[in-house]
Design a protein around this motif. Structure first.
Motif: not given
Lengths: 230, 380
Positions: A78, A83, A97, B69-71, B82, B84, B90, B141-142, B145-146, B149
């Protein structure tokens, strides 16, 4: 100068070659169970400790140079990216992701736990003279793909992880090790700046294989060690 | 003389419906019209009580949607920290109807909050998910992007779900005066700065909640016409009220509004159903024993009672009510296999580095498992 660690000490051994220099390399991969765990404590095997003590010189630790590669050398099933807070504008894998930085750091900290325990054991047993040497910067993708060894097929069929992600992962890993060293009062020696290209990857001519520096890289590190030991 | 109460069923009579020796025998669910099958994709959202519903559905093998889902690199503690997998995406707890409506609007590009983020030192906080991760986001930025997503995950959920289970929590909400953004927590509590010029307290009325939910369900059905909805009301009392009155009085108001709203929505909209978990936990027959010592948290026995009834009445019986977690999930297994394989790969790479072209001095001793020959040494 005493260099102790795993396969990354080979770069030093290659750099020293057969020359007569006051360098003593202890490659822990040549020992079965170099560290012994008793209850909660990790200790270096007494005979290895004797080797170190018999030399009575500054000790440079190369332990744990590859832990970050478990998570980020080959493309994860996956694919993920993250960042880096200090360099948020670096390119990101468009097909991955985004995982929160803190979660990636936590995962790498878990991966690094055994390495930090080894550093701690070395620092406890080697006295105050220990310096932790930074893991070599990540290799460029082409050098990883041309790796001829047993893992060649696995790496090629799964693909090398996104280069900038590998670079970020290495930086986070270094940050974890460095801050641990600072916490316990150890010196930390960053990788030689001249060993890296503009982005921060290990220069191809200094790369021995997918994850290791060659003798030329070792020579650059050696210069640092001798300077630090002087 | 004959009268309508002569022929009412037992469940309509207090003595026969509420007085039982064994509390778990009380069953206030009558003719629940919707039967969830194992194939139905169930999305969950709402206030904290919704977490229990989500957990029981998942551990019983229902197809609970998780579009964010969580990675698998995260361990169990971080998955929880976090946020998830607690709900379908989330989004954390959604306490009010206004929040749900705005979540759908944002996911479909119909609403953009006026204050996109808050800061806390060098960290970035999502005003609409202020506690979604322990210390906020590490960079702007994080965060951006999050959030993008996350919105994609919400969009996918509302496009693909078969059934939405939504648990109402509160009517009290803090709103941004400028654009009406509804915050899950009052600004200043877990990030941001409270500004009375900017932030205003609103206690939603039944009409407000009906309007919000009607709009939210309309949006949902705009992209997913067959979506069915199950509403529940959280039995958890307010932790604090912004009204100048006793918190119990505010709790009664909030829960009454939400219960009335749920009733109205089931009557005014097709395929919207109310499941009486609120009544199971708060009913007099429970004598308050389903609440923990803080008189607020719901004990596991209470959750179990609710969920056993949920499985009895709201499912088609194809999945067994399970009280324990299922075995390791496939994503975790995938990660475990990857990490094991990578351990081998890295080990092999290190071994190969040992074997290749080492200097003569090193080769003389060579890699060895014999401890005394283990070290190699450049000539001194």
């Amino acid at each position: 100068v005493i260099c102790i660690g795993g396969s990354h000490t080979n770069a030093i051994a290659l750099a020293v070659g057969d020359a007569e220099r006051n360098i003593y390399v202890i490659n822990l991969r040549n020992f079965t169970e170099a560290f012994v765990r008793t209850h909660e404590t990790l200790t270096l095997r007494p005979d290895i400790l004797d080797l170190i003590r018999s030399r009575n010189g500054p000790v440079f630790s190369f332990v744990g140079g590859n832990r970050h590669n478990r998570l980020g050398l080959v493309k994860h099933p996956r694919p993920f990216d993250f960042v880096l807070p200090g360099q948020p504008d670096l390119p990101l894998d468009p097909n991955a992701e985004i995982v929160p930085f803190d979660a990636v750091r936590n995962a790498l900290e878990r991966e690094s736990e055994c390495v930090l325990q080894q550093i701690w054991a070395l620092s406890e047993q080697c006295g105050g003279s220990l310096t932790q040497v930074e893991s070599p910067p990540p290799a460029v993708e082409a050098k990883i793909l041309e790796h001829p060894g047993k893992s060649r097929e696995y790496i090629r069929s799964n693909g090398v992880a996104y280069s900038m992600m590998r670079l970020r992962l290495w930086r986070v890993y270094c940050m974890i090790v460095r801050s641990f060293c600072e916490r316990i009062g150890l010196r930390y020696l960053p990788a030689p700046p001249e060993s890296m290209d503009a982005a921060g990857f290990l220069l191809p001519e200094l790369t021995r294989n997918a994850t290791h520096g060659n003798g030329k890289y070792g020579a650059l590190v050696l210069q640092q060690l001798e300077l630090a030991a002087a | 003389m004959s009268h309508p109460y002569e022929s009412i069923p037992d469940y309509a009579r207090w003595r026969r419906a509420c007085i039982f020796e064994v509390l778990s025998d009380v069953d206030p669910v009558v003719a629940f019209p919707l039967k969830i099958t194992a194939r139905d994709k169930v999305a969950t959202a709402g206030s904290c009580f919704a977490q229990h519903i989500s957990r029981y559905l998942k551990q019983s093998g229902f197809s609970v949607m998780v579009t964010e889902p969580a990675h698998p690199m995260l361990n169990d503690a971080d998955v929880v920290a976090f946020n998830y997998g607690i709900y379908t995406a989330r989004y954390g707890n959604i306490y009010t109807s206004r929040q749900l409506l705005q979540l759908f609007q944002r996911a479909l590009g119909r609403f953009e909050p006026i204050d996109p983020y808050w800061t806390n030192g060098d960290r970035f906080i999502d005003p609409l998910r202020p506690t979604i991760q322990p210390d906020g986001f590490a960079s702007l930025r994080e965060y951006e992007l999050d959030r993008s997503q996350h919105m994609a995950a919400v969009r996918r959920a509302i496009q693909e779900l078969d059934i939405l289970v939504f648990t109402f929590g509160l009517t009290e909400v803090w709103i941004n005066r400028a654009d009406g953004t509804a915050y899950p927590l009052c600004p200043g509590v877990c990030g941001g700065t409270f500004d009375p010029q900017q932030h205003v307290f609103v206690n939603l009325t039944a009409a407000d909640v009906v309007a919000d939910m009607t709009a939210a369900i309309a949006l949902l059905r705009e992209v997913n016409p067959a979506a069915r909805v199950i509403l529940t009301v959280s039995p958890v009392p307010l932790i604090a009220t912004a009204e100048n009155r006793h918190v119990q009085v505010s709790t009664t108001y909030s829960k009454s509004v939400l219960r009335v709203t749920a009733e109205e929505l089931t009557k005014s909209l097709p395929n919207v159903h109310y499941f009486p978990s609120y009544e199971v936990i708060t009913g007099n027959f429970a004598r308050g024993c389903y609440f923990a010592d803080d008189l607020r948290s719901v004990r596991e026995e209470g959750v179990r009672h609710v969920m056993s009834l949920f499985f009895k009445h709201a499912t088609d019986g194809s999945v067994v009510f399970a009280q324990t977690a299922p075995p390791t999930q496939s994503a975790e297994t995938l990660n475990m296999r990857f990490m094991q394989r990578m351990e081998e790969v890295v080990e092999v790479l290190c071994d190969e580095d040992q074997l290749d072209e080492l200097p003569r001095s090193a080769q003389q001793n060579g890699p060895s498992a014999v401890p005394t020959a283990g070290d190699f040494q450049a000539p001194v």
